[in-house]
Design a protein around this motif. Structure first.
Motif, PDB file in Angstrom:
ATOM      1  N   LEU B  51      32.898  32.835  44.633  1.00 21.07           N
ATOM      2  CA  LEU B  51      34.206  32.328  44.238  1.00 21.07           C
ATOM      3  C   LEU B  51      35.307  32.894  45.161  1.00 21.07           C
ATOM      4  O   LEU B  51      36.172  32.160  45.648  1.00 21.07           O
ATOM      5  CB  LEU B  51      34.479  32.755  42.792  1.00 21.07           C
ATOM      6  CG  LEU B  51      35.646  32.072  42.100  1.00 21.07           C
ATOM      7  CD1 LEU B  51      35.108  31.074  41.068  1.00 21.07           C
ATOM      8  CD2 LEU B  51      36.512  33.092  41.391  1.00 21.07           C
ATOM      9  N   ALA B  52      35.239  34.200  45.419  1.00 21.79           N
ATOM     10  CA  ALA B  52      36.246  34.856  46.266  1.00 21.79           C
ATOM     11  C   ALA B  52      36.225  34.267  47.672  1.00 21.79           C
ATOM     12  O   ALA B  52      37.256  34.058  48.306  1.00 21.79           O
ATOM     13  CB  ALA B  52      35.980  36.360  46.319  1.00 21.79           C
ATOM     14  N   ARG B  53      35.025  33.983  48.138  1.00 19.75           N
ATOM     15  CA  ARG B  53      34.840  33.415  49.460  1.00 19.75           C
ATOM     16  C   ARG B  53      35.480  32.023  49.533  1.00 19.75           C
ATOM     17  O   ARG B  53      36.176  31.690  50.491  1.00 19.75           O
ATOM     18  CB  ARG B  53      33.338  33.312  49.710  1.00 19.75           C
ATOM     19  CG  ARG B  53      32.959  33.042  51.125  1.00 19.75           C
ATOM     20  CD  ARG B  53      31.445  33.049  51.239  1.00 19.75           C
ATOM     21  NE  ARG B  53      31.075  32.394  52.469  1.00 19.75           N
ATOM     22  CZ  ARG B  53      31.230  32.953  53.657  1.00 19.75           C
ATOM     23  NH1 ARG B  53      31.713  34.160  53.759  1.00 19.75           N
ATOM     24  NH2 ARG B  53      30.911  32.283  54.745  1.00 19.75           N
ATOM     25  N   ARG B  54      35.261  31.255  48.490  1.00 21.31           N
ATOM     26  CA  ARG B  54      35.778  29.892  48.455  1.00 21.31           C
ATOM     27  C   ARG B  54      37.311  29.896  48.472  1.00 21.31           C
ATOM     28  O   ARG B  54      37.937  29.068  49.143  1.00 21.31           O
ATOM     29  CB  ARG B  54      35.258  29.196  47.183  1.00 21.31           C
ATOM     30  CG  ARG B  54      35.329  27.704  47.182  1.00 21.31           C
ATOM     31  CD  ARG B  54      34.133  27.068  46.456  1.00 21.31           C
ATOM     32  NE  ARG B  54      33.890  27.599  45.134  1.00 21.31           N
ATOM     33  CZ  ARG B  54      34.553  27.230  44.034  1.00 21.31           C
ATOM     34  NH1 ARG B  54      35.536  26.332  44.109  1.00 21.31           N
ATOM     35  NH2 ARG B  54      34.267  27.751  42.855  1.00 21.31           N
ATOM     36  N   PHE B  55      37.911  30.860  47.762  1.00 19.85           N
ATOM     37  CA  PHE B  55      39.368  30.884  47.670  1.00 19.85           C
ATOM     38  C   PHE B  55      40.006  31.859  48.668  1.00 19.85           C
ATOM     39  O   PHE B  55      41.217  32.066  48.641  1.00 19.85           O
ATOM     40  CB  PHE B  55      39.790  31.242  46.245  1.00 19.85           C
ATOM     41  CG  PHE B  55      39.503  30.157  45.244  1.00 19.85           C
ATOM     42  CD1 PHE B  55      40.398  29.096  45.084  1.00 19.85           C
ATOM     43  CD2 PHE B  55      38.336  30.160  44.493  1.00 19.85           C
ATOM     44  CE1 PHE B  55      40.136  28.086  44.176  1.00 19.85           C
ATOM     45  CE2 PHE B  55      38.074  29.151  43.593  1.00 19.85           C
ATOM     46  CZ  PHE B  55      38.964  28.106  43.425  1.00 19.85           C
ATOM     47  N   GLY B  56      39.169  32.486  49.507  1.00 16.98           N
ATOM     48  CA  GLY B  56      39.724  33.438  50.478  1.00 16.98           C
ATOM     49  C   GLY B  56      40.402  34.641  49.839  1.00 16.98           C
ATOM     50  O   GLY B  56      41.403  35.152  50.333  1.00 16.98           O
ATOM     51  N   LEU B  57      39.838  35.102  48.708  1.00 15.71           N
ATOM     52  CA  LEU B  57      40.438  36.233  47.987  1.00 15.71           C
ATOM     53  C   LEU B  57      39.793  37.552  48.384  1.00 15.71           C
ATOM     54  O   LEU B  57      38.569  37.659  48.360  1.00 15.71           O
ATOM     55  CB  LEU B  57      40.182  36.062  46.492  1.00 15.71           C
ATOM     56  CG  LEU B  57      41.139  35.222  45.685  1.00 15.71           C
ATOM     57  CD1 LEU B  57      40.699  35.258  44.238  1.00 15.71           C
ATOM     58  CD2 LEU B  57      42.550  35.779  45.829  1.00 15.71           C
ATOM     59  N   PRO B  58      40.557  38.597  48.708  1.00 15.77           N
ATOM     60  CA  PRO B  58      39.945  39.905  48.979  1.00 15.77           C
ATOM     61  C   PRO B  58      39.397  40.560  47.716  1.00 15.77           C
ATOM     62  O   PRO B  58      40.017  40.476  46.657  1.00 15.77           O
ATOM     63  CB  PRO B  58      41.091  40.734  49.552  1.00 15.77           C
ATOM     64  CG  PRO B  58      42.345  40.002  49.221  1.00 15.77           C
ATOM     65  CD  PRO B  58      42.002  38.581  48.917  1.00 15.77           C
ATOM     66  N   LEU B  59      38.216  41.172  47.829  1.00 17.26           N
ATOM     67  CA  LEU B  59      37.594  41.885  46.709  1.00 17.26           C
ATOM     68  C   LEU B  59      37.672  43.387  46.952  1.00 17.26           C
ATOM     69  O   LEU B  59      37.247  43.863  48.006  1.00 17.26           O
ATOM     70  CB  LEU B  59      36.122  41.480  46.580  1.00 17.26           C
ATOM     71  CG  LEU B  59      35.837  40.028  46.178  1.00 17.26           C
ATOM     72  CD1 LEU B  59      34.327  39.785  46.172  1.00 17.26           C
ATOM     73  CD2 LEU B  59      36.420  39.740  44.805  1.00 17.26           C
ATOM     74  N   VAL B  60      38.185  44.132  45.984  1.00 15.43           N
ATOM     75  CA  VAL B  60      38.291  45.581  46.114  1.00 15.43           C
ATOM     76  C   VAL B  60      37.407  46.235  45.054  1.00 15.43           C
ATOM     77  O   VAL B  60      37.740  46.230  43.877  1.00 15.43           O
ATOM     78  CB  VAL B  60      39.755  46.042  45.948  1.00 15.43           C
ATOM     79  CG1 VAL B  60      39.857  47.555  46.084  1.00 15.43           C
ATOM     80  CG2 VAL B  60      40.639  45.345  46.968  1.00 15.43           C
ATOM     81  N   PRO B  61      36.241  46.791  45.464  1.00 15.48           N
ATOM     82  CA  PRO B  61      35.354  47.415  44.486  1.00 15.48           C
ATOM     83  C   PRO B  61      35.940  48.738  43.986  1.00 15.48           C
ATOM     84  O   PRO B  61      36.648  49.424  44.722  1.00 15.48           O
ATOM     85  CB  PRO B  61      34.074  47.656  45.274  1.00 15.48           C
ATOM     86  CG  PRO B  61      34.498  47.741  46.697  1.00 15.48           C
ATOM     87  CD  PRO B  61      35.700  46.859  46.833  1.00 15.48           C
ATOM     88  N   ARG B  62      35.617  49.083  42.748  1.00 16.16           N
ATOM     89  CA  ARG B  62      36.212  50.246  42.120  1.00 16.16           C
ATOM     90  C   ARG B  62      35.246  50.848  41.114  1.00 16.16           C
ATOM     91  O   ARG B  62      34.578  50.132  40.374  1.00 16.16           O
ATOM     92  CB  ARG B  62      37.483  49.798  41.401  1.00 16.16           C
ATOM     93  CG  ARG B  62      38.222  50.884  40.687  1.00 16.16           C
ATOM     94  CD  ARG B  62      39.348  50.306  39.851  1.00 16.16           C
ATOM     95  NE  ARG B  62      40.065  51.358  39.178  1.00 16.16           N
ATOM     96  CZ  ARG B  62      41.076  52.027  39.727  1.00 16.16           C
ATOM     97  NH1 ARG B  62      41.513  51.721  40.921  1.00 16.16           N
ATOM     98  NH2 ARG B  62      41.654  53.016  39.073  1.00 16.16           N
ATOM     99  N   GLY B  63      35.168  52.186  41.097  1.00 15.56           N
ATOM    100  CA  GLY B  63      34.373  52.870  40.082  1.00 15.56           C
ATOM    101  C   GLY B  63      35.313  53.448  39.042  1.00 15.56           C
ATOM    102  O   GLY B  63      36.025  52.716  38.364  1.00 15.56           O
ATOM    103  N   ALA B  64      35.365  54.801  38.981  1.00 19.79           N
ATOM    104  CA  ALA B  64      36.216  55.436  37.986  1.00 19.79           C
ATOM    105  C   ALA B  64      37.643  55.627  38.496  1.00 19.79           C
ATOM    106  O   ALA B  64      38.515  56.064  37.756  1.00 19.79           O
ATOM    107  CB  ALA B  64      35.625  56.782  37.595  1.00 19.79           C
ATOM    108  N   GLY B 186      32.901  50.014  50.554  1.00 17.65           N
ATOM    109  CA  GLY B 186      32.955  48.647  50.035  1.00 17.65           C
ATOM    110  C   GLY B 186      33.403  47.616  51.041  1.00 17.65           C
ATOM    111  O   GLY B 186      33.709  46.487  50.678  1.00 17.65           O
ATOM    112  N   THR B 187      33.409  47.956  52.338  1.00 20.46           N
ATOM    113  CA  THR B 187      33.894  47.005  53.341  1.00 20.46           C
ATOM    114  C   THR B 187      32.790  46.116  53.899  1.00 20.46           C
ATOM    115  O   THR B 187      33.059  45.210  54.692  1.00 20.46           O
ATOM    116  CB  THR B 187      34.570  47.736  54.524  1.00 20.46           C
ATOM    117  OG1 THR B 187      33.597  48.571  55.159  1.00 20.46           O
ATOM    118  CG2 THR B 187      35.737  48.589  54.063  1.00 20.46           C
ATOM    119  N   LEU B 188      31.513  46.367  53.517  1.00 23.36           N
ATOM    120  CA  LEU B 188      30.406  45.594  54.095  1.00 23.36           C
ATOM    121  C   LEU B 188      29.587  44.840  53.051  1.00 23.36           C
ATOM    122  O   LEU B 188      28.769  43.996  53.406  1.00 23.36           O
ATOM    123  CB  LEU B 188      29.474  46.530  54.889  1.00 23.36           C
ATOM    124  CG  LEU B 188      30.096  47.286  56.063  1.00 23.36           C
ATOM    125  CD1 LEU B 188      29.078  48.239  56.666  1.00 23.36           C
ATOM    126  CD2 LEU B 188      30.622  46.327  57.114  1.00 23.36           C
ATOM    127  N   GLY B 189      29.788  45.154  51.784  1.00 25.31           N
ATOM    128  CA  GLY B 189      29.013  44.514  50.730  1.00 25.31           C
ATOM    129  C   GLY B 189      29.298  45.219  49.425  1.00 25.31           C
ATOM    130  O   GLY B 189      29.930  46.273  49.410  1.00 25.31           O
TER     131      GLY B 189
END
Lengths: 442, 442
Positions: B51-64, B186-189
């Motif tokens: 979905l993010a790819r389709r809309f060109g949205l950046p994904l920021v992974p997060r733990g605690a 989180g910059t590669l997967g």
């Protein structure tokens, strides 16, 4: 091109009949390379890469040629880069590190570190001749790796020449490019130096040999002893075929027909070292083994001589062999060794099993005579053995690498998307395909 | 887009005011994200990436969100992927491994492994709250890492979702993609699972505290004790500013004005454990320290409480701080800690130093009040401290990562060609630039 090469490296370019020697590693033979070059410095490696790039020549890096997967075997028209003249070694005993050029032999690091009470743990069987560059390319292991880890675990910094001839010297931060190059078999860059970690030498060692009536029982004992907390420094095994071959070769009184387990524990406290060995002893005995403990260093040395003699001893049974290098979960060991034994029988081929059983790293060797036994059948069996490993959640290479030998198997072990990701990495770092083409990636 | 997202994850999409909480990590604040999503399975992560790819949205992974380099801080318009609901943990005590989803907290692994006599060594200060996914992203360390190594050293297998939404589950063979993803912030997967190695719990521990009149002498003693062969499990230090802050906070009778060294040795033999501690004790004494040994677990626990209290204690001196994370060769430690002390004085700012001194990993903290001390000056000093590390052959991040905070410093630490090679890797694995853009690579 040869003219330019000779202007660059003079007599260190071999283009006469002597270059034929560089077709081999310790398991495969390839076509004759175009030429062999023997660089003496990183600057020469840089110039070489730029020249190869200009002429579209493949570069095949090579250490001592003791590899067991064909990683250093050239393809038609390739330039072999033999690193055996880059042998600078600088110890930093205070920092417990060593800086080494790729041509330094593995054993030399520990030898030079010993006066400072230090050693370099990775110990592939060929460690007296194998080079650090080759060890890095294949991420080599060895018996001590059960306790101490493999080559890559000791790398603090790596210097390499990239596809454009640029030198990089990197620690293991941000993207771990050193980690990516380790085990990449020279397909992503040419390593020109490495800083490795050294460890304090343990003060004490103790060794035992346990003879099992059946190889599956041996594997079960290993699995249980480790689950109960034993952390031996070395844990090696020989199946009855290996025991017979070594006995024929050395005549040292080994129990023919038995499978042998050799265990060594080490540490700074004699009591703990002996306690750990006793745990292995008791577990082995509970699986029906007869156990013999070495009383001193000399007896221990004799027992380890049996293990080191396996390769030459097997060479006397048949002139050729295919050396597998699978690794499986320890809990699957008993079934895996039995299945491989049964496969050998079904194919009517001699399969001898030995290896670093503590890691679940087995070396089933298929012994054959090309005049008597068709080679296709041998490779079919090798493929079947690889499938046994995969079926039990194992991997195709414990420590020898993929090289030429296991490329086809790798295609089976990986889904196409993952393979595509690996090719994307290759394309990013070696866009011209200069480095060791045809290796590793199917 | 939000509609599709909500169709996909329902109430686990946060787009109201509660998303404001996800702007922070433990050191930086960013703009409000577009939305926050809380996936519960790898399949949901896959759908999210597509979905993010389709809309060109950046994904920021997060733990605690306990990170200390801004790695999980969103940029404008980003989608924060919080992994805190993916908390499946499966132990395999026989194989001494655990399979964990990224939202599992670090401490939980050791807690669940303890009944089997096992533990998971990496122990970042935030380990009660920090997640394995975050630890992997930053390749987190902790006090035990001097003896036991960092997060990446315990990874046997990694599962991740790539930029095309495909899942890969890989061991560490051929190209070490798991190793490449570890520390890549989180910059590669997006990591969706990991198999980690567990170790047998050591039977004994011993702890001492040594009070030095000067911080350089402490550093010199550490360097010498290690050169002489000591391998403590933990080796931590607090400079006089930290000691004063902790004493103000806890009032436990620490010697104000001194620099404190805390050392713990561990192992399966009490004698060796105590012998190793004595080596540290004697070396410390020879550098003028007063040494206090813990007589039991309770006394040891009290000493370690002082170390764990440093962060909250420093927070009472000034409302804000910049937490550096340099690592330098041990032989350079005495000079480095003195130079940093002098820099703090020259800038007129409070610099408190503590950290994992056994690894040469220092955390100089610049404490400031934005109302009283101009922030530009603080960052200038932080930059100067980074330069001290580089000048002495050190690196910019021991264990916290580069994130947003040290991107500019990384540009100085790397030559442009090397940086280009890192960007080539990024381009190969994340061609659309979906994963955590703006982090790590300058």
């Amino acid at each position: 091109m040869l003219g330019e090469l000779k202007a660059l490296l003079g007599p260190r370019v071999l283009s006469g009949p002597e270059k034929r020697v560089y077709r081999y590693d310790a398991i495969l033979v390839g076509p004759e390379p175009l030429a062999v070059v023997l660089p003496e410095s990183r600057e020469e490696v840089q110039a070489l890469v730029r020249l190869a790039r200009r002429f579209g020549l493949p570069l095949v890096p090579r250490g001592a040629g003791s590899g067991l997967s064909g990683g250093a075997v050239p393809e038609e028209g390739a330039l072999v880069v033999a690193f055996t003249r880059m042998t600078r070694l600088e110890l930093d005993p205070q920092g417990r590190t060593a800086w080494a050029e790729p041509g330094v032999t593995t054993a030399r690091i520990s030898e030079e570190a010993r006066p400072f009470g230090l050693f370099y743990p990775p110990d592939p069987a060929s460690w007296r001749t194998s080079t650090l560059g080759g060890n890095l390319g294949e991420n080599a292991g060895g018996p001590l790796c059960f306790k101490y880890g493999v080559t890559g675990d000791y790398v603090l910094e790596l210097e390499f020449v990239d596809a454009f001839g640029e030198v990089h010297r990197l620690g293991r931060q941000a993207y771990d490019l050193p980690g990516l190059l380790i085990g990449s078999e020279g397909t992503l860059g040419l390593i020109t130096g490495v800083r490795v970690r050294l460890l304090p030498l343990p003060r004490y060692r103790a060794t035992l040999m346990a003879a099992f009536p059946e190889v599956g029982a041996l594997a079960a004992a290993v699995s249980q002893a480790i689950a109960e907390g034993a952390v031996p420094a070395r844990l090696e095994f020989l199946d009855p075929t290996c025991v017979g071959a070594v006995e024929d070769y050395l005549g040292m009184g080994l129990p023919r027909g038995d499978a042998l387990l050799l265990a060594e524990t080490d540490g700074d406290d004699l009591e703990v070292v002996q306690e750990e060995l006793s745990l292995v002893e008791e577990t082995a005995a509970s699986f029906g083994a007869r156990v013999q403990k070495a009383r001193d260093e000399k007896e221990a040395e004799a027992l380890w001589r049996a293990r080191r003699a396996v390769s030459p001893a097997l060479g006397r049974i048949r002139p050729k062999r295919v050396n597998e290098d699978i690794a499986v979960p320890r809990s699957a060991l008993p079934q895996v060794v039995r299945e491989i034994q049964a496969l050998g029988k079904a194919y009517g081929l001699i399969v001898a099993q030995f290896g670093h059983i503590g890691d679940g790293n087995l070396h089933p060797n298929i012994l054959f005579d090309p005049g008597r036994e068709p080679e296709e059948k041998v490779w079919e069996l090798a493929h079947e053995i690889a499938r046994v490993a995969l079926r039990h959640g194992g991997v195709l290479s414990g420590e020898h690498g993929i090289g030429l030998m296991k490329k086809a198997f790798l295609a089976e072990a990986m889904d196409p998307d993952t393979l595509e990701a690996l090719w994307a990495v290759k394309g990013a770092l070696d866009p011209g395909g200069v480095f060791n083409p045809g290796k590793l990636l199917p």
